[in-house]
Design an enzyme around this catalytic site. Sequence first.
Site, PDB file in Angstrom:
ATOM      1  NE  ARG A  17       5.953   6.826  19.992  1.00 48.83           N
ATOM      2  CZ  ARG A  17       5.213   6.743  18.956  1.00 48.83           C
ATOM      3  NH1 ARG A  17       6.060   6.922  17.946  1.00 48.83           N
ATOM      4  NH2 ARG A  17       3.989   6.601  18.969  1.00 48.83           N
ATOM      5  CE  LYS A  51      -1.447   8.234  21.896  1.00 53.62           C
ATOM      6  NZ  LYS A  51      -0.734   7.374  23.282  1.00 53.62           N
ATOM      7  CE  LYS A  58      -0.210  11.852  23.296  1.00 54.95           C
ATOM      8  NZ  LYS A  58       0.300  10.953  24.564  1.00 54.95           N
ATOM      9  CE  LYS A  98       3.301   3.078  20.267  1.00 53.82           C
ATOM     10  NZ  LYS A  98       3.229   3.868  21.542  1.00 53.82           N
ATOM     11  CE1 TYR A 135       5.160  16.597  28.896  1.00 56.81           C
ATOM     12  CE2 TYR A 135       4.897  17.414  26.692  1.00 56.81           C
ATOM     13  CZ  TYR A 135       4.907  16.360  27.492  1.00 56.81           C
ATOM     14  OH  TYR A 135       4.352  15.012  27.042  1.00 56.81           O
ATOM     15  CD  GLU A 145     -12.018   5.229  17.852  1.00 54.08           C
ATOM     16  OE1 GLU A 145     -12.325   5.045  19.119  1.00 54.08           O
ATOM     17  OE2 GLU A 145     -11.409   4.195  16.950  1.00 54.08           O
ATOM     18  CB  SER A 164       7.157  15.463  23.585  1.00 52.78           C
ATOM     19  OG  SER A 164       6.737  14.598  22.389  1.00 52.78           O
TER      20      SER A 164
END
Length: 345
Positions: A223, A213, A267, A236, A332, A252, A293
């Site tokens: 968000r 991510k 992502k 972040k 979506y 990772e 999104s």
Amino acid sequence: MNKHPTFETRAPRSVDEITQGRRLRRMRKADWSRRLVQENQLTVDDLIWPIFLCEGTNLREDINAMPGVQRFSVDMAVREAERAAKLGIPAIATFANIDPDQRDDAGSGILDPDNLINRATRAIKHAVPEIGMITDVALDPFTSHGHDGILRDGIIVNDETVEQIAQGAVLQAAAGADIIAPSDMMDGRIGAIRDALDRNGFQEVAIMAYATKFASAFYGPYREAIGTSGRLKGDKKTYYIDPANADEAVREAEQDLAEGADSLMVKPGLPYLDIIRRLKDTFAVPTFAYQVSGEYTMIKAAGANGWIDEERVMMETLLAFKRAGCDGILTYFAPIVAERLKAGR
């Protein structure tokens, strides 16, 4: 003096001489032959539908930053899950917009067996037991500061966060989650969740690791959807991966698999097709992408302005994920695509 350039006048080689008889257009000449040699196909079995939850009853709330996407109260989420199952969508993933008075600095709402996510999971699995339920145990929907972990003195504390999300994962499994998909990117979370699930009798619950991510600019509309856009303090970057790093992403993913992940997720999606391909080639495990999104909203906005053919671009981007090696895509667009595929378009 002749000022005009001179050129070779020999007869050119024929196309067959140039290509040595290899005419690659032969299999593209007709619809039937193009279908016959198509290397990748998108089917309804590739779709995971992310849906947003809100408190209340009989509610459908439009999300301004995501045209065509709504938040659903639990009863409406059940109806949408029924619709998804009828369309053949294998699984849905839930994300919650938690009321502000239920958020705190520690994100302790994740430990409530009756929080919004768990209530929705129970209701959906009761009404539509055949559909897969994927839940996220990141703390950001439950924190007052919008981070995915416990914030102390300006630092996201890794180990305490891991302990808390492991407990939250057990509660989500108890509510009926089939797959736990932790998106927080804390070190050690996959192993801790696996241990906690196994100790509590949930050995059959799978883990889909948000293994790679990235600290991306594509998350903004999401968000807004979960009510954290105005809450986030700082960024972040101390726990999400730098978008410049591919080798780190592989490390990772390798670590998450070693700790017990059953599948991997990348992502965002389209900006990281190279990561998808690399993970699939390296590990040969089920690999998924989240068409986030920002990706969705760009397509919708350009389509609304008439700058692109929205439906064709939608399908082309999803096919790109399949070509890169994805076994499935969180998108979506899932119900729209499922309806289109069902109609044979």
